[in-house]
Design a protein around this motif. Structure first.
Motif, short mmCIF file in Angstrom:
data_model
loop_
_atom_site.label_atom_id
_atom_site.label_comp_id
_atom_site.label_asym_id
_atom_site.label_seq_id
_atom_site.Cartn_x
_atom_site.Cartn_y
_atom_site.Cartn_z
N ARG A 156 40.99 51.71 28.85
CA ARG A 156 42.83 50.77 29.01
C ARG A 156 43.18 50.74 27.44
NH1 ARG A 156 44.72 52.16 32.08
NH2 ARG A 156 46.41 50.74 31.48
N SER A 157 43.96 50.12 26.73
CA SER A 157 44.42 50.41 25.39
C SER A 157 44.09 48.11 25.34
CB SER A 157 45.54 50.70 24.72
OG SER A 157 45.97 50.88 26.20
N VAL A 158 44.08 48.28 24.30
CA VAL A 158 43.62 47.01 23.68
C VAL A 158 45.30 46.51 22.96
CG1 VAL A 158 43.33 45.52 21.91
CG2 VAL A 158 41.53 47.14 22.77
N LEU A 164 40.35 39.36 23.86
CA LEU A 164 40.48 40.38 23.83
C LEU A 164 41.63 40.87 24.77
CD1 LEU A 164 40.36 43.48 22.92
CD2 LEU A 164 37.71 43.10 24.90
N ARG A 165 42.44 40.90 24.69
CA ARG A 165 44.34 41.50 25.21
C ARG A 165 44.08 42.74 25.56
NH1 ARG A 165 48.57 38.75 23.01
NH2 ARG A 165 50.09 39.65 24.25
N VAL A 166 43.94 43.43 27.00
CA VAL A 166 43.37 45.06 27.23
C VAL A 166 44.87 44.47 28.25
CG1 VAL A 166 41.15 45.03 26.90
CG2 VAL A 166 42.35 45.45 28.59
N THR A 167 45.42 46.49 28.49
CA THR A 167 46.30 46.70 28.93
C THR A 167 45.75 46.27 30.80
OG1 THR A 167 46.04 48.94 28.79
CG2 THR A 167 48.07 47.58 27.79
N ARG A 168 46.28 45.91 31.58
CA ARG A 168 46.12 46.22 32.74
C ARG A 168 45.76 47.26 33.40
NH1 ARG A 168 47.88 41.35 37.59
NH2 ARG A 168 47.58 40.21 35.41
N GLY A 169 46.83 47.44 33.88
CA GLY A 169 46.77 49.32 34.36
C GLY A 169 46.91 49.10 36.04
N SER A 170 46.22 49.95 36.66
CA SER A 170 45.91 49.73 38.17
C SER A 170 44.33 48.67 38.51
CB SER A 170 45.58 50.97 38.95
OG SER A 170 44.96 51.43 38.10
N LEU A 171 44.57 48.60 37.54
CA LEU A 171 42.33 47.11 37.90
C LEU A 171 43.27 45.66 38.24
CD1 LEU A 171 41.03 47.97 34.64
CD2 LEU A 171 40.40 48.61 37.11
N GLN A 172 42.59 45.88 39.27
CA GLN A 172 42.80 44.10 39.78
C GLN A 172 42.19 43.01 39.10
OE1 GLN A 172 45.18 43.38 42.67
NE2 GLN A 172 45.32 45.92 42.67
N PRO A 173 41.97 41.26 38.80
CA PRO A 173 41.63 40.61 38.42
C PRO A 173 40.69 40.21 39.60
CG PRO A 173 44.44 40.32 38.81
CD PRO A 173 44.23 41.33 39.11
N GLY A 174 41.13 40.04 40.10
CA GLY A 174 39.83 39.71 41.23
C GLY A 174 40.42 38.55 41.22
N VAL A 175 39.03 37.62 41.86
CA VAL A 175 39.15 35.88 42.19
C VAL A 175 38.31 35.86 40.76
CG1 VAL A 175 37.98 35.02 43.41
CG2 VAL A 175 38.42 36.58 44.53
N PRO A 176 38.66 34.33 39.92
CA PRO A 176 38.22 33.61 39.25
C PRO A 176 36.19 33.39 39.68
CG PRO A 176 39.87 32.84 39.89
CD PRO A 176 39.73 33.37 40.90
N GLY A 177 35.75 33.47 38.06
CA GLY A 177 34.59 33.91 38.10
C GLY A 177 33.90 35.37 37.80
N GLN A 178 34.38 36.29 39.00
CA GLN A 178 34.42 37.89 38.91
C GLN A 178 34.22 38.20 37.37
OE1 GLN A 178 36.47 39.51 42.64
NE2 GLN A 178 34.47 40.12 42.99
N PHE A 179 33.83 39.69 37.57
CA PHE A 179 33.50 39.68 35.77
C PHE A 179 33.84 41.28 36.00
CE2 PHE A 179 29.07 40.59 37.34
CZ PHE A 179 28.50 42.15 37.44
N PHE A 180 34.32 41.19 34.70
CA PHE A 180 34.55 42.82 34.22
C PHE A 180 32.94 43.98 33.38
CE2 PHE A 180 37.87 41.61 35.95
CZ PHE A 180 38.90 42.67 35.91
N MET A 181 32.73 45.05 33.58
CA MET A 181 32.13 45.48 32.42
C MET A 181 32.71 46.13 31.29
SD MET A 181 28.71 44.33 33.52
CE MET A 181 27.57 45.99 32.31
#
Ligand SMILES: Cc1cc2nc3c(=O)[nH]c(=O)nc-3n(C[C@H](O)[C@H](O)[C@H](O)COP(=O)(O)OP(=O)(O)OC[C@H]3O[C@@H](n4cnc5c(N)ncnc54)[C@H](O)[C@@H]3O)c2cc1C
Ligand code: FES
Length: 219
Positions: A6-8, A20-37
């Motif tokens: 993704r790009s910043v 840090l704001r990045v473009t979402r692309g086709s990533l799902q945001p998920g449920v609050p409390g989930q995390f991303f690597m």
């Protein structure tokens, strides 16, 4: 869950923290409390980050630059690329009647997205200084306390508590509100159960926090 480059979009400083704001692309945001690597360019291992906001077309992460991995993420510039993998783990259960959000320091990170999902419930957030407390502005309906006042001095104990913050804060909340939902931390190398780097003791058994958590119900 997906892994994408993704790009910043932007990095905005809020007190000592970088949003840090990045473009979402086709990533799902998920449920609050989930995390991303998040994997900054030039870094071997990704770093786990909670989703802070999911504005249209973007994912936003609040980062405390405490070491080389988090500093590399906070120093990214618009149009830089990074690998983003998620959403991962188990988030907060949203089926609560009288929510109270509680955060300590960078533990505020997942709460703005959680607040939006729960229709802006009351919150208590604590920080070590006025400079750190600038991040309190990210969370609607929040009472902000600064050391030596602690969140446990200010919070009601008769509500459904959903909390994220340093371990001593979570331990103190667990005593006051035994059925609180608490988001814990452990060092994570993979984020999806393969490396066993995040093993913690849960109810007397050794479990991988990235699979069983990071949000655990304390009772
Ligand atoms: C599920 C999850 C969600 C997270 N969400 C956020 C977030 O939204 N924003 C944010 O800023 N940080 C978050 N963190 C913490 C963040 O991932 C670590 O601070 C980061 O990995 C440290 O990397 P570094 O290379 O900058 O520092 P390092 O040099 O790796 O570590 C610096 C110091 O922090 C300690 N440390 C490193 N990782 C952890 C950890 N996970 N738990 C406890 N101590 C640790 C190290 O022992 C060392 O003392 C989260 C962690 C987890 C597990
Ligand atoms: S981070 Fe690899 S198993 Fe949890």
């Amino acid at each position: 869950m997906r892994r994408e480059r993704r790009s910043v979009v932007a990095v905005q400083w809020i007190g000592p923290y970088a949003l840090l704001r990045v473009t979402r692309g086709s990533l799902q945001p998920g449920v609050p409390g989930q995390f991303f690597m998040l994997e900054a360019p030039g870094r071997v291992l990704p770093r786990p980050m909670s989703l802070c906001f999911a504005p249209r077309g973007e994912l936003a992460f609040l980062i405390d630059p405490i070491g080389p991995g988090t500093r590399a993420l906070a120093e990214l510039e618009p149009a830089d690329e990074l690998a983003v993998f998620g959403p991962l783990g188990n988030g907060f259960l949203l089926d609560v009647r009288r929510p109270l959000l509680v955060g300590g320091g960078i533990g505020i990170a997942p709460l703005p997205y959680l607040s939006e999902a729960l229709d802006r419930p009351p919150a208590v957030v604590g920080f070590r200084s006025k400079h750190h407390a600038e991040a309190g502005a990210l969370l609607p309906n929040a009472e902000i306390v600064i050391d030596p006042v602690l969140v446990t001095d200010a919070m009601a104990t008769d509500r459904d508590v959903l909390a994220c913050g340093p371990e001593p804060m979570l331990e103190a909340i667990r005593v006051l509100v035994p059925d609180a939902q608490l988001a814990w931390e452990a060092p994570m190398a993979c984020g999806y159960g393969a490396c066993y780097g995040c093993v913690v003791e849960i109810d007397g058994a050794l479990e991988r926090l990235c699979v069983e958590g990071p949000v655990l119900c304390s009772s």
